[in-house]
Design a protein around this motif. Structure first.
Motif, mmCIF file in Angstrom:
data_model
loop_
_atom_site.group_PDB
_atom_site.id
_atom_site.type_symbol
_atom_site.label_atom_id
_atom_site.label_comp_id
_atom_site.label_asym_id
_atom_site.label_seq_id
_atom_site.Cartn_x
_atom_site.Cartn_y
_atom_site.Cartn_z
ATOM 1 N N HIS A 163 10.179 3.614 -46.191
ATOM 2 C CA HIS A 163 8.867 2.991 -46.374
ATOM 3 C C HIS A 163 8.823 2.158 -47.660
ATOM 4 C CE1 HIS A 163 8.431 6.476 -43.727
ATOM 5 N NE2 HIS A 163 7.440 5.827 -43.156
ATOM 6 N N SER A 164 9.651 1.132 -47.698
ATOM 7 C CA SER A 164 9.723 0.271 -48.885
ATOM 8 C C SER A 164 8.590 -0.752 -48.936
ATOM 9 C CB SER A 164 11.067 -0.456 -48.922
ATOM 10 O OG SER A 164 12.134 0.450 -49.080
ATOM 11 N N ALA A 165 8.002 -1.070 -47.789
ATOM 12 C CA ALA A 165 6.959 -2.104 -47.740
ATOM 13 C C ALA A 165 5.590 -1.534 -48.086
ATOM 14 C CB ALA A 165 6.939 -2.750 -46.365
ATOM 15 N N LEU A 166 5.567 -0.527 -48.933
ATOM 16 C CA LEU A 166 4.326 0.074 -49.421
ATOM 17 C C LEU A 166 4.306 -0.075 -50.932
ATOM 18 C CD1 LEU A 166 1.768 1.900 -48.996
ATOM 19 C CD2 LEU A 166 3.276 3.856 -49.420
ATOM 20 N N ILE A 183 -4.266 6.779 -43.534
ATOM 21 C CA ILE A 183 -2.813 6.760 -43.370
ATOM 22 C C ILE A 183 -2.399 7.864 -42.404
ATOM 23 C CG2 ILE A 183 -0.586 7.061 -44.518
ATOM 24 C CD1 ILE A 183 -1.854 5.954 -47.047
ATOM 25 N N VAL A 184 -1.714 7.486 -41.333
ATOM 26 C CA VAL A 184 -1.227 8.473 -40.363
ATOM 27 C C VAL A 184 0.286 8.632 -40.421
ATOM 28 C CG1 VAL A 184 -3.165 8.127 -38.799
ATOM 29 C CG2 VAL A 184 -1.081 6.764 -38.489
ATOM 30 N N THR A 192 2.143 7.599 -50.774
ATOM 31 C CA THR A 192 0.844 7.210 -51.325
ATOM 32 C C THR A 192 0.322 8.278 -52.278
ATOM 33 O OG1 THR A 192 0.290 5.906 -49.358
ATOM 34 C CG2 THR A 192 -1.537 6.608 -50.757
ATOM 35 N N GLY A 193 0.430 9.544 -51.858
ATOM 36 C CA GLY A 193 0.016 10.627 -52.742
ATOM 37 C C GLY A 193 0.802 10.626 -54.037
ATOM 38 N N TRP A 194 2.108 10.405 -53.936
ATOM 39 C CA TRP A 194 2.981 10.377 -55.124
ATOM 40 C C TRP A 194 2.580 9.231 -56.052
ATOM 41 C CZ3 TRP A 194 6.278 7.074 -57.605
ATOM 42 C CH2 TRP A 194 7.217 7.635 -58.487
ATOM 43 N N GLU A 201 4.620 2.754 -59.357
ATOM 44 C CA GLU A 201 4.936 1.990 -58.160
ATOM 45 C C GLU A 201 5.928 2.755 -57.291
ATOM 46 O OE1 GLU A 201 4.308 0.129 -55.624
ATOM 47 O OE2 GLU A 201 3.862 -1.632 -56.882
ATOM 48 N N ASN A 202 5.892 2.495 -56.004
ATOM 49 C CA ASN A 202 6.815 3.113 -55.054
ATOM 50 C C ASN A 202 8.257 2.765 -55.440
ATOM 51 O OD1 ASN A 202 8.298 3.934 -52.812
ATOM 52 N ND2 ASN A 202 7.334 2.497 -51.386
#
Length: 426
Positions: A163-166, A183-184, A192-194, A201-202
């Motif tokens: 999930h890099s595009a977050l 978010i599912v 997102t929680g992290w 940033e991710n």
């Protein structure tokens, strides 16, 4: 050397030859597709004996199945049975989404037993192990995430949903859209929680080049996970989804430039009149990279029948240009699937894929339908069994409805098609 770099250097790999043979195409067409990023061939350099497949433009639409243990059900033998069931039902690839028990052991067993490409979602393992080692998912480190990717690549995983595009731009957009389901995506939720807890940033976005270096070393195909895909019809094509598509497109270009095979995931729950627009947008923004659809569920109100709702959306999506359909089983939104659920999910997805192949003008799909029609006119049940997507099911139904004499119980021996054929032949 990755498949992409080989293709760009003018080389034809054994994998390209195998795909060309499977698809009945000139191998140079496959080579050109791989070189431009419009076709991927998931095959980790560590894996040796299995049947790779091609995914992308000009190829048959492929089907993916899911297996894996959880904290509530850690039964490796059951998951291996589901793997065998999925393969027997005709899936083209499988993903091990284990989140409980011996995650490493389950993945390695899957890689050992599978005769098809195997995918994974490394953030699942990184997050679960962070709970055990550090007390919570938000205590996970960037190094934990990349270590999970490296370990799974070294084991031989062929493609990974990452999930890099977050990033924070996407989360900001999400916070202003008024979504019904937020978010599912499990991986999207973990990240997102992290990010929000740590206000960082991710790492899978911020250190994307680090990720590409690992994937390139093993020729793992990157499947850009759709962290904010719509989880309900009401959320389809909202600003967050579109923002995610834009970021995904930027990352596809970087992956392709680096010589890493890449495809893009999405879109979740989509009403039928949004499907074509979604596919066209995704393809346009993501440089025609293969599109791996999760769903596509055409309505929210059919729990227990979501293999049907996803087949409806999947067929439309495939006709519009999607290349890879992830099955949905009757257990979707309800629990872990059984062996029978797995079979139903694969068959439903294969029906959708075949319908899409017809719409895309695939000559073999059209020939198969022509042959089935002729077999019906000839009242040739054996031929129908060989042509059916699920011949076993057809045989069971035929026996149940009195087909012992090669005709159905509705018309008996006075088959309408056969009578018409008889007199047309005069």
């Amino acid at each position: 050397m990755t498949q992409v770099l080989a293709a760009r250097a003018g080389k034809i790999t054994p994998e390209m030859e195998m795909v060309a043979s499977q698809e009945n195409l000139d191998v140079k067409i496959v080579q050109a597709g791989v070189a431009t990023g419009k076709i991927v061939i998931p095959r980790n350099v560590k894996r040796k004996h299995f049947n790779p497949c091609g995914i992308g433009q000009g190829l048959r639409v492929k089907v993916n199945a899911l297996i894996g243990t959880s904290s509530d059900r850690d039964e490796k033998e059951m998951e291996l049975k589901k793997l065998a069931t999925a393969e027997a039902a005709g899936c083209d690839a499988v993903m091990d989404l284990s989140t409980g028990g011996d995650i490493d052991g389950m993945r390695r067993l899957t890689l050992e037993k599978a005769n098809i490409p195997v995918g994974s979602v490394p953030i699942y393992q990184a997050a679960i192990e962070a709970i055990a080692k550090r007390g919570s998912i938000v205590a996970m480190t960037a190094d934990d995430m990349f270590a999970a990717v490296e370990k799974q690549a070294a084991d031989g995983v062929d493609f990974m949903a990452i999930h890099s595009a977050l990033n924070f731009e996407v989360i900001k957009r999400l916070q202003t859209t008024g979504r019904v389901t937020d978010i599912v995506s499990r991986g999207g939720a973990f990240l997102t929680g992290w990010m929000l807890y740590n206000q960082k940033e991710n790492p899978l976005y911020e250190q994307f080049d680090r990720l590409l270096a690992i994937l390139k070393a093993y020729d793992v195909t990157l499947s850009l996970g759709d962290a904010i895909r719509p989880g309900s019809i009401a959320d389809s094509l909202d600003g967050a989804q579109l923002q995610g598509m834009i970021i995904a497109g930027e990352l596809v270009a970087r992956a392709q430039a680096a010589g890493v095979q890449v495809m893009v995931e999405g879109p979740g729950h989509v009403p039928m009149h949004h499907v074509e627009a979604t596919i066209l947008l995704q393809k346009r923004l993501c440089h025609d990279a293969p599109y791996f659809i999760l769903g596509t569920l055409a309505t929210d109100v059919a729990p227990g029948y979501d293999h049907i709702t996803s087949a409806i959306g999947g067929a439309i999506a495939g006709a519009a240009g999607a290349d890879f359909i992830c099955y949905v089983t009757p257990a979707e939104h309800l629990g872990l699937p059984t062996e029978e659920d797995v079979k139903e999910g694969v068959i439903a997805a294969r029906i959708a894929a075949h319908a899409a192949d017809l719409a895309r003008g695939d000559k073999r799909a059209w020939e198969r339908n022509w042959q089935m029609a002729r077999a019906r006119v000839a009242v040739d049940l054996d031929r129908q069994l060989s042509l059916a997507i699920d011949g076993e099911r057809l045989k069971q139904v035929a026996q149940g409805y009195g087909h012992e004499h090669q005709h159905c119980a509705v018309c008996g021996s006075e088959c309408a098609a056969a009578i018409a054929a008889k007199y047309f032949g005069i």
